[in-house]
Scaffold this active site. Structure first.
Site, PDB file in Angstrom:
ATOM      1  N   TYR A  56       0.771  -1.255   0.015  1.00 32.62           N
ATOM      2  CA  TYR A  56       0.031  -0.048  -0.039  1.00 32.62           C
ATOM      3  C   TYR A  56       1.047   1.315  -0.112  1.00 32.62           C
ATOM      4  O   TYR A  56       1.357   1.568   1.085  1.00 32.62           O
ATOM      5  CB  TYR A  56      -0.891   0.127   1.200  1.00 32.62           C
ATOM      6  CG  TYR A  56      -2.060  -1.109   1.321  1.00 32.62           C
ATOM      7  CD1 TYR A  56      -2.245  -1.983   0.283  1.00 32.62           C
ATOM      8  CD2 TYR A  56      -2.572  -1.375   2.485  1.00 32.62           C
ATOM      9  CE1 TYR A  56      -3.336  -3.055   0.118  1.00 32.62           C
ATOM     10  CE2 TYR A  56      -3.513  -2.495   2.377  1.00 32.62           C
ATOM     11  CZ  TYR A  56      -4.021  -3.205   1.282  1.00 32.62           C
ATOM     12  OH  TYR A  56      -4.744  -3.902   1.278  1.00 32.62           O
ATOM     13  N   HIS A 121      -1.022 -12.475   0.873  1.00 30.45           N
ATOM     14  CA  HIS A 121      -1.888 -11.461   0.187  1.00 30.45           C
ATOM     15  C   HIS A 121      -2.696 -12.127  -1.217  1.00 30.45           C
ATOM     16  O   HIS A 121      -3.807 -11.940  -1.312  1.00 30.45           O
ATOM     17  CB  HIS A 121      -1.180 -10.091  -0.214  1.00 30.45           C
ATOM     18  CG  HIS A 121      -1.888  -9.178  -0.546  1.00 30.45           C
ATOM     19  ND1 HIS A 121      -1.329  -7.682  -0.525  1.00 30.45           N
ATOM     20  CD2 HIS A 121      -3.249  -8.713  -0.716  1.00 30.45           C
ATOM     21  CE1 HIS A 121      -2.186  -6.952  -0.486  1.00 30.45           C
ATOM     22  NE2 HIS A 121      -3.366  -7.332  -0.461  1.00 30.45           N
ATOM     23  N   SER A 200     -13.454  -3.964   1.212  1.00 35.42           N
ATOM     24  CA  SER A 200     -14.262  -2.986   0.214  1.00 35.42           C
ATOM     25  C   SER A 200     -15.824  -3.101   0.656  1.00 35.42           C
ATOM     26  O   SER A 200     -16.622  -3.552  -0.268  1.00 35.42           O
ATOM     27  CB  SER A 200     -13.853  -3.299  -1.234  1.00 35.42           C
ATOM     28  OG  SER A 200     -12.612  -3.151  -1.335  1.00 35.42           O
ATOM     29  N   PRO A 201     -16.204  -3.215   2.080  1.00 35.85           N
ATOM     30  CA  PRO A 201     -17.660  -3.549   2.438  1.00 35.85           C
ATOM     31  C   PRO A 201     -18.625  -2.428   1.848  1.00 35.85           C
ATOM     32  O   PRO A 201     -19.793  -2.380   1.904  1.00 35.85           O
ATOM     33  CB  PRO A 201     -17.597  -3.716   3.834  1.00 35.85           C
ATOM     34  CG  PRO A 201     -16.321  -2.846   4.217  1.00 35.85           C
ATOM     35  CD  PRO A 201     -15.585  -3.100   3.120  1.00 35.85           C
ATOM     36  N   LEU A 202     -17.825  -1.151   1.540  1.00 34.97           N
ATOM     37  CA  LEU A 202     -18.731  -0.271   0.825  1.00 34.97           C
ATOM     38  C   LEU A 202     -18.519   0.169  -0.410  1.00 34.97           C
ATOM     39  O   LEU A 202     -18.592   1.248  -0.878  1.00 34.97           O
ATOM     40  CB  LEU A 202     -18.201   1.146   1.866  1.00 34.97           C
ATOM     41  CG  LEU A 202     -18.408   1.288   3.240  1.00 34.97           C
ATOM     42  CD1 LEU A 202     -17.991   2.342   3.982  1.00 34.97           C
ATOM     43  CD2 LEU A 202     -19.804   0.797   3.711  1.00 34.97           C
ATOM     44  N   ARG A 204     -16.069   0.174  -2.579  1.00 32.03           N
ATOM     45  CA  ARG A 204     -15.057   1.068  -3.233  1.00 32.03           C
ATOM     46  C   ARG A 204     -15.425   2.287  -3.311  1.00 32.03           C
ATOM     47  O   ARG A 204     -15.206   3.206  -4.169  1.00 32.03           O
ATOM     48  CB  ARG A 204     -14.231   0.390  -4.373  1.00 32.03           C
ATOM     49  CG  ARG A 204     -13.949  -0.894  -4.427  1.00 32.03           C
ATOM     50  CD  ARG A 204     -13.126  -1.369  -5.532  1.00 32.03           C
ATOM     51  NE  ARG A 204     -12.762  -2.787  -5.500  1.00 32.03           N
ATOM     52  CZ  ARG A 204     -12.039  -3.692  -4.720  1.00 32.03           C
ATOM     53  NH1 ARG A 204     -11.127  -2.732  -4.108  1.00 32.03           N
ATOM     54  NH2 ARG A 204     -11.762  -4.840  -4.947  1.00 32.03           N
ATOM     55  N   GLY A 205     -16.426   2.943  -2.470  1.00 33.50           N
ATOM     56  CA  GLY A 205     -16.787   4.420  -2.325  1.00 33.50           C
ATOM     57  C   GLY A 205     -18.210   4.497  -2.803  1.00 33.50           C
ATOM     58  O   GLY A 205     -18.698   5.519  -2.542  1.00 33.50           O
TER      59      GLY A 205
END
Length: 324
Positions: A56, A121, A200-202, A204-205
């Site tokens: 990251y 990963h 990414s439970p949202l 990805r925005g």
């Protein structure tokens, strides 16, 4: 904040964690001060579980977290990952030499002598799983890591790895718009006492209170769900869900996280942000309880398979295990 157990033998952690991918500038320019403020807000809200990775920002995310840990000295649980080899021949490396070297570099950036959770990963398909699990089990014995995890894997890999040495956590994408884990991963983790960590439970925005502009960052900009005409179609379908949440006094991200949390008490979602104001919108999620009518309305508005476009493009599929 509610708390949940991180696997059968892991520590208790906040039911919602913080994904620190954006601290590394993956979704646009980042600012260290902004990230530090986000981490402060995280602690204020009761979130004590941070998920990062060596790639990251090529170490930037871990370095920022390390700066924060050194100055605040909080009691938090840290998860990090390794396996990607960057460069023109981008590949996956689960060798003991690579995992050990990357873990040591991560620990140095974090200013720690261990992490509570260390993931591969991605799985290197050509390397025997027993070899990889052997490396991870030795790292546990040496006190370098508290437990190990797997990311973007299929149920058959989870079962095989767990038979060799108990898996602490599995991290796959899961949200109202990505439902594949319902076809085996969630159930397998539950049966084996493994924490399931939805990233990414949202979406990805996409599951924020306000519609986003079509992203142009390197990751989402070429992703099928964010490419036209899929992007506009997906935005339109979310309008009614935002209204559903607002009518009940919930933020959209809180309602979306509540949906994930209520899929099982072994789920610990890790939404990502670098903005304190976004993070504060999540906290309500742990207190939301859906009525039967709410569940029916969510299923009507966002039924399984509603999102248009694949969650990854062909260029983003390196070592992701597909099973359905």
């Amino acid at each position: 904040m509610q708390y949940r157990k991180l696997g059968a033998t892991g520590p208790m952690v906040s039911a919602i964690g913080l994904g620190a991918m954006s601290f590394g500038g993956i979704f646009g320019a980042t600012d260290e001060g902004e990230s530090l403020s986000c981490l402060d807000a995280m602690l204020e809200t009761g979130i004590d579980f941070i998920d990062t990775a060596n790639i990251y920002g090529m170490g930037i995310s871990e370095t920022v977290i390390g700066t924060w840990l050194a100055s605040r000295k909080p009691q938090v649980t840290i998860a990090t990952k390794a396996s990607f080899v960057a460069g023109p021949d981008r590949r996956i490396d689960n060798s003991e030499a690579h995992l050990r070297a990357e873990l040591e570099a991560s620990l140095k950036r974090l200013g720690r002598d261990h992490v509570e959770l260390f993931y591969i990963h991605r799985r290197e398909q050509s390397r025997p799983l027993a070899e990889v699990v052997g490396t991870l089990s030795r790292l546990i014995e040496e006190g370098k890591i508290g437990g190990y995890g797997l990311s973007e894997v299929a149920p058959y890999t989870i079962r095989a790895a767990h038979a060799l040495h108990p898996v602490t956590a599995v991290q796959n994408e899961y949200s109202l718009w990505t439902r594949a884990p319902e076809l085996g991963v969630i159930q397998t983790c539950k049966a084996l006492g493994i924490a399931f960590i939805p990233f990414s439970p949202l979406a990805r925005g996409m599951l924020g209170d306000a519609p986003i502009a079509r992203p142009e960052d390197g990751f989402r900009g070429t992703n099928p769900r964010f490419s036209e005409p899929n992007f506009s179609a997906n935005l339109a379908k979310l309008t009614a869900f935002r209204a559903f949440a607002a009518e009940r006094g919930w933020s959209t991200p809180a309602a979306a996280l509540a949906w994930v949390l209520q899929q099982g008490d072994h789920l610990i979602p890790i939404p990502g942000t670098r903005y304190a104001q976004n993070l504060r919108q999540w906290v309500q999620a742990a207190e939301i309880r859906f009525t039967p009518e709410d569940w029916a309305e969510i299923d009507r508005l966002l039924p399984p398979g509603w999102a248009e476009g694949d969650r990854y493009g062909d260029h983003q599929l390196l070592a992701i295990e597909r099973y359905c």
